[in-house]
Scaffold this motif. Structure first.
Motif, mmCIF file in Angstrom:
data_model
loop_
_atom_site.group_PDB
_atom_site.id
_atom_site.type_symbol
_atom_site.label_atom_id
_atom_site.label_comp_id
_atom_site.label_asym_id
_atom_site.label_seq_id
_atom_site.Cartn_x
_atom_site.Cartn_y
_atom_site.Cartn_z
ATOM 1 N N ASN A 388 25.582 27.171 31.091
ATOM 2 C CA ASN A 388 25.922 26.613 29.783
ATOM 3 C C ASN A 388 25.353 27.411 28.617
ATOM 4 O OD1 ASN A 388 23.305 25.802 29.733
ATOM 5 N ND2 ASN A 388 23.700 23.606 29.597
ATOM 6 N N ARG A 389 24.529 28.379 28.912
ATOM 7 C CA ARG A 389 24.031 29.208 27.817
ATOM 8 C C ARG A 389 24.792 30.528 27.739
ATOM 9 N NH1 ARG A 389 19.603 30.435 29.815
ATOM 10 N NH2 ARG A 389 19.400 28.785 31.356
ATOM 11 N N LYS A 390 25.600 30.783 28.753
ATOM 12 C CA LYS A 390 26.243 32.094 28.803
ATOM 13 C C LYS A 390 27.757 31.968 28.670
ATOM 14 C CE LYS A 390 22.702 34.697 30.791
ATOM 15 N NZ LYS A 390 22.031 34.188 31.973
ATOM 16 N N THR A 391 28.315 32.640 27.691
ATOM 17 C CA THR A 391 29.771 32.625 27.584
ATOM 18 C C THR A 391 30.344 33.580 28.629
ATOM 19 O OG1 THR A 391 29.491 34.247 25.866
ATOM 20 C CG2 THR A 391 30.037 32.012 25.157
ATOM 21 N N GLY A 392 31.541 33.294 29.044
ATOM 22 C CA GLY A 392 32.232 34.238 29.925
ATOM 23 C C GLY A 392 31.939 34.052 31.403
ATOM 24 N N THR A 393 31.199 32.995 31.774
ATOM 25 C CA THR A 393 30.895 32.823 33.198
ATOM 26 C C THR A 393 32.166 32.539 33.990
ATOM 27 O OG1 THR A 393 28.797 31.861 32.553
ATOM 28 C CG2 THR A 393 29.430 31.602 34.848
ATOM 29 N N ALA A 395 35.154 33.291 33.190
ATOM 30 C CA ALA A 395 35.990 34.496 33.189
ATOM 31 C C ALA A 395 35.531 35.442 34.299
ATOM 32 C CB ALA A 395 35.905 35.182 31.840
ATOM 33 N N ARG A 396 34.229 35.536 34.476
ATOM 34 C CA ARG A 396 33.725 36.432 35.540
ATOM 35 C C ARG A 396 34.117 35.899 36.921
ATOM 36 N NH1 ARG A 396 27.500 37.646 34.745
ATOM 37 N NH2 ARG A 396 27.850 39.006 36.546
ATOM 38 N N VAL A 397 33.989 34.565 37.087
ATOM 39 C CA VAL A 397 34.351 33.980 38.387
ATOM 40 C C VAL A 397 35.830 34.223 38.673
ATOM 41 C CG1 VAL A 397 34.599 31.803 39.654
ATOM 42 C CG2 VAL A 397 32.558 32.198 38.267
ATOM 43 N N PHE A 398 36.685 33.892 37.677
ATOM 44 C CA PHE A 398 38.128 34.013 37.921
ATOM 45 C C PHE A 398 38.556 35.472 38.040
ATOM 46 C CE2 PHE A 398 38.003 29.856 35.447
ATOM 47 C CZ PHE A 398 37.809 29.135 36.614
ATOM 48 N N GLY A 399 37.890 36.338 37.247
ATOM 49 C CA GLY A 399 38.190 37.766 37.322
ATOM 50 C C GLY A 399 37.894 38.300 38.720
ATOM 51 N N ALA A 400 36.750 37.890 39.253
ATOM 52 C CA ALA A 400 36.353 38.369 40.584
ATOM 53 C C ALA A 400 37.361 37.887 41.623
ATOM 54 C CB ALA A 400 34.961 37.861 40.926
ATOM 55 N N LEU A 401 37.849 36.662 41.466
ATOM 56 C CA LEU A 401 38.807 36.134 42.439
ATOM 57 C C LEU A 401 40.152 36.850 42.311
ATOM 58 C CD1 LEU A 401 37.952 32.325 42.310
ATOM 59 C CD2 LEU A 401 37.375 33.969 44.088
ATOM 60 N N ALA A 435 33.552 37.416 47.032
ATOM 61 C CA ALA A 435 33.908 38.045 45.756
ATOM 62 C C ALA A 435 33.025 37.499 44.627
ATOM 63 C CB ALA A 435 35.382 37.781 45.451
ATOM 64 N N ILE A 436 32.793 36.201 44.623
ATOM 65 C CA ILE A 436 31.960 35.621 43.556
ATOM 66 C C ILE A 436 30.517 36.102 43.707
ATOM 67 C CG2 ILE A 436 31.155 33.480 42.477
ATOM 68 C CD1 ILE A 436 33.682 32.112 43.664
ATOM 69 N N TYR A 437 30.071 36.125 44.958
ATOM 70 C CA TYR A 437 28.702 36.598 45.207
ATOM 71 C C TYR A 437 28.537 38.032 44.696
ATOM 72 C CZ TYR A 437 24.355 37.699 47.629
ATOM 73 O OH TYR A 437 23.078 38.067 47.909
ATOM 74 N N ALA A 438 29.512 38.882 45.025
ATOM 75 C CA ALA A 438 29.413 40.292 44.625
ATOM 76 C C ALA A 438 29.393 40.409 43.101
ATOM 77 C CB ALA A 438 30.588 41.076 45.209
ATOM 78 N N GLU A 439 30.149 39.562 42.436
ATOM 79 C CA GLU A 439 30.190 39.609 40.975
ATOM 80 C C GLU A 439 28.810 39.312 40.369
ATOM 81 O OE1 GLU A 439 32.364 40.462 38.624
ATOM 82 O OE2 GLU A 439 30.972 39.801 37.041
ATOM 83 N N PHE A 440 28.136 38.301 40.901
ATOM 84 C CA PHE A 440 26.878 37.898 40.273
ATOM 85 C C PHE A 440 25.635 38.519 40.897
ATOM 86 C CE2 PHE A 440 29.873 34.761 38.845
ATOM 87 C CZ PHE A 440 29.531 34.606 37.512
ATOM 88 N N GLU A 441 25.707 38.808 42.163
ATOM 89 C CA GLU A 441 24.508 39.325 42.823
ATOM 90 C C GLU A 441 24.663 40.793 43.212
ATOM 91 O OE1 GLU A 441 21.941 37.453 42.914
ATOM 92 O OE2 GLU A 441 22.711 35.404 42.845
ATOM 93 N N GLY A 442 25.834 41.329 42.980
ATOM 94 C CA GLY A 442 26.098 42.683 43.479
ATOM 95 C C GLY A 442 25.810 43.773 42.479
ATOM 96 N N GLY A 443 24.970 43.522 41.494
ATOM 97 C CA GLY A 443 24.573 44.605 40.611
ATOM 98 C C GLY A 443 25.119 44.465 39.188
ATOM 99 N N ASN A 444 26.071 43.547 38.953
ATOM 100 C CA ASN A 444 26.578 43.377 37.587
ATOM 101 C C ASN A 444 25.659 42.511 36.722
ATOM 102 O OD1 ASN A 444 28.778 44.780 38.390
ATOM 103 N ND2 ASN A 444 30.125 43.006 38.637
ATOM 104 N N GLY A 445 24.609 42.013 37.348
ATOM 105 C CA GLY A 445 23.674 41.119 36.631
ATOM 106 C C GLY A 445 24.065 39.677 36.830
#
Ligand code: ASP
Length: 446
Positions: A388-393, A395-401, A435-445
Motif C-alpha cells: 500500500n505504500r508502493k505504486t505499481g505493484t 502492474a508488476r504482478v500483471f506484467g510478470a504474468l 513468474a511473480i517470484y522472479a519479478e520480486f525476488e529475482g533481482g528487480n528489487g
C-alpha cells in the motif's frame, strides 16, 4: 521469559531430543516447554500419533490393542535408551492399554504421544511436568475454554522453575480428554505463552522459517524474516502451513510475537511473526519489502453471474449468498463489477449435484442475464503490507504474468491492500507463481 514449543520432528528420536535439550539449556529465558509426540524419523516412518490412532482401529477390529501399542512402546524405549535416562514407562503403558481396551476413544489414545513425550522431556531436563489435562480446558461441547485455561495456567504453570507441558490436548469438565485438530501442539504453545505472558513464543520446527513461496514450486526460496499476523493468516489460508492456523488467536490477544525456528539449524534467526504493523516499527524492524510472500491453491470454481442494472437491484448479493448458505457452501472470494458478480468456491470440497442445484436456483430466483460456471481455477495470493505504500505493484504482478504468457481469469484486491488475489487456470498455476517470484525476488528489487 519465553515459551518454546518443539514439533514432532524435533522430538522424533534421541539424537533430535538431545538437540532440543541443548537449545533449552543454552537459553536461561527458556522457561516453559511444550512438546509434540515423536514424529517421523525419516519420510517413510509413522508418527507416534498415527500409531496411537492405529491402536483404536486395532481394538475395534480385534477387541484389543496389541501390535500398534507395541510399536509405540518400542519407539519410547529407543528414545529413553538413546538418551540414557533412568525412566520406566511400564506403569503409564499399562494404564494406556487398559484404558484403550476398556473403550477409551480416539482423543484419549492420540493424546498419549504428547503425554509420554512430556514425561521424557521433563525427566531429561530435570524440569517439572504439568499434565496438559490439568490446565487446558474445553467445554462440554468440545470448544476450547480460554478463560478457565488462562486462570489454570497462571495457577499451575507460572513460576520460577522450568516446566514441561505436553501439547495437543486438554480435558473437558467431565474429565474426558479432548485434543485440538492435527498439529495442535502449536495451539497449546500459544495458549501457554498467553497464560504466562511470555515475551516471545518460539515455535521450533524443522525448517528455517516461513518461505516466501512453496519450495516445491520454487527451489530455495527466501525465508520471510518478519511478517504480521494478518499476513500470516492470508498466506496460511492459501496453503502455506508451517503453523497451526488457530495458534495465532491466543498470542494475538496478548501481543506476543511468534518466532519460527529450526531445531536442526538453531543459529538461523527464523521468521518473526509480529502482532501489528506498528510493532515492526518498534522493537521489531523489518527491511522494507513490497510483498511478503506468495501462496496459492488449485481447484477452485467460479460462478459468474451477470444481470443488467444489478447494481440498482436491492438485496441481489444477499439473495445470491443465501443460496450458497442453503447448500452449506463456503464463499472464498467475491469479486464484482457493476453488473456482474463472481462467486469463487472451493470446488474440491463440493459435490457436483450440490453445485448444479446452486446454479439452478440462481437462475430461478435471480433471473440473471447470463450465468457461467468455470472449474479448474487456481488462486494465487500475493501478500504484503508493503504494497500500500508502493505504486505499481499490481502492474508488476500483471506484467510478470503477461510476460510468462499466463492468462488471468480473475483479480480481487481487498481495500486493505494487504493482498492481490489472482485467478489463473490450474495448468498455469506453478508457472504464474514462479513468474511473480522472479519479478520480486529475482533481482528487480522487492
Ligand atoms: N502429535 C499431533 C499430530 O501429529 C499434534 C502435534 O504434533 O502438534 O498432529
Amino acid at each position: 521469559m519465553k515459551v518454546l514449543k518443539f514439533g514432532g520432528t524435533s522430538m522424533a528420536n534421541a539424537a533430535s531430543i538431545r538437540k532440543v535439550a541443548h537449545i533449552i539449556n543454552s537459553d536461561p529465558s527458556a522457561r516453559y516447554i511444550v512438546v509434540s509426540a515423536p514424529g517421523k524419523r525419516e519420510s517413510s516412518d509413522v508418527k507416534v500419533t498415527d500409531l496411537l490412532y492405529e491402536c483404536i482401529d486395532e481394538r475395534d477390529r480385534s477387541g484389543v490393542c496389541d501390535a500398534a501399542l507395541a510399536k509405540v512402546i518400542s519407539r519410547f524405549g529407543d528414545i529413553i535408551e538413546g538418551l540414557g535416562l533412568e525412566l520406566d514407562l511400564t506403569p503409564e503403558f499399562n494404564v494406556i492399554r487398559d484404558q484403550i481396551n476398556g473403550g477409551a476413544g480416539k482423543d484419549y489414545a492420540s493424546s498419549r504421544g504428547e503425554f509420554l513425550s512430556g514425561i521424557v522431556t521433563a525427566k531429561l531436563l530435570g524440569a517439572r511436568f504439568v499434565d496438559a489435562g490439568d490446565v487446558i480446558r474445553f467445554d462440554m461441547e468440545g470448544n476450547f475454554d480460554s478463560e478457565t485455561t488462562n486462570c489454570l495456567v497462571a495457577e499451575r504453570v507460572l513460576g520460577n522453575e522450568r516446566v514441561v507441558v505436553p501439547g495437543f490436548y486438554g480435558k473437558m469438565p467431565n474429565g474426558r480428554i479432548k485434543t485440538f485438530s492435527r498439529g495442535g501442539s502449536d495451539v497449546t504453545g500459544a495458549i501457554i505463552a498467553r497464560g504466562v505472558n511470555a515475551e516471545v513464543y518460539e515455535n521450533w520446527t524443522d525448517v528455517d522459517g516461513f518461505m516466501t513461496v512453496d519450495p516445491r514450486i520454487q527451489k530455495n526460496p527466501q525465508i520471510i524474516e518478519m511478517l504480521t499476523y494478518k499476513e500470516l493468516r492470508e498466506l496460511s489460508y492459501m496453503g502455506a502451513n508451517v503453523l497451526h492456523p488457530e495458534s495465532i488467536f491466543p498470542v494475538r490477544k496478548a501481543d506476543i510475537p511468534i518466532n519460527i525456528r529450526n531445531t536442526f539449524n538453531p543459529s538461523a534467526p527464523g521468521t518473526m511473526i509480529v502482532p501489528t504493523k506498528k510493532f515492526m516499527r518498534g522493537e521489531y524492524k523489518r527491511t522494507d519489502r513490497t510483498i511478503t510472500g506468495i501462496a496459492g491453491k488449485t481447484d477452485f470454481a467460479a460462478v459468474y453471474v451477470e444481470k443488467s442494472l444489478m447494481n440498482s437491484e436491492l438485496g441481489f448479493a444477499r439473495r445470491l449468498l443465501k443460496i450458497l448458505e442453503r447448500h452449506n457452501i463456503l464463499l472464498e472470494h467475491l469479486p464484482s463489477g457493476i453488473d456482474t458478480m463472481t462467486v469463487v468456491i472451493d470446488a474440491a470440497a463440493q459435490r457436483k449435484e450440490e453445485i448444479s442445484a446452486v446454479l439452478r436456483e440462481i437462475k430461478e430466483e435471480l433471473s440473471p442475464s447470463s450465468i457461467e460456471f468455470y472449474e479448474g481455477i487456481a488462486l494465487i495470493a500475493v501478500v504484503g503490507h508493503g504494497m500500500n505504500r508502493k505504486t505499481g505493484t499490481s502492474a508488476r504482478v500483471f506484467g510478470a504474468l503477461a510476460a510468462a504468457n499466463v492468462n488471468i481469469r480473475m483479480i480481487d484486491q481487498g481495500s486493505s491492500e494487504l493482498n492481490i488475489i489472482i485467478g489463473v487456470e490450474n495448468a498455469d498455476y506453478q508457472k504464474a507463481i514462479r513468474a511473480i517470484y522472479a519479478e520480486f525476488e529475482g533481482g528487480n528489487g522487492n
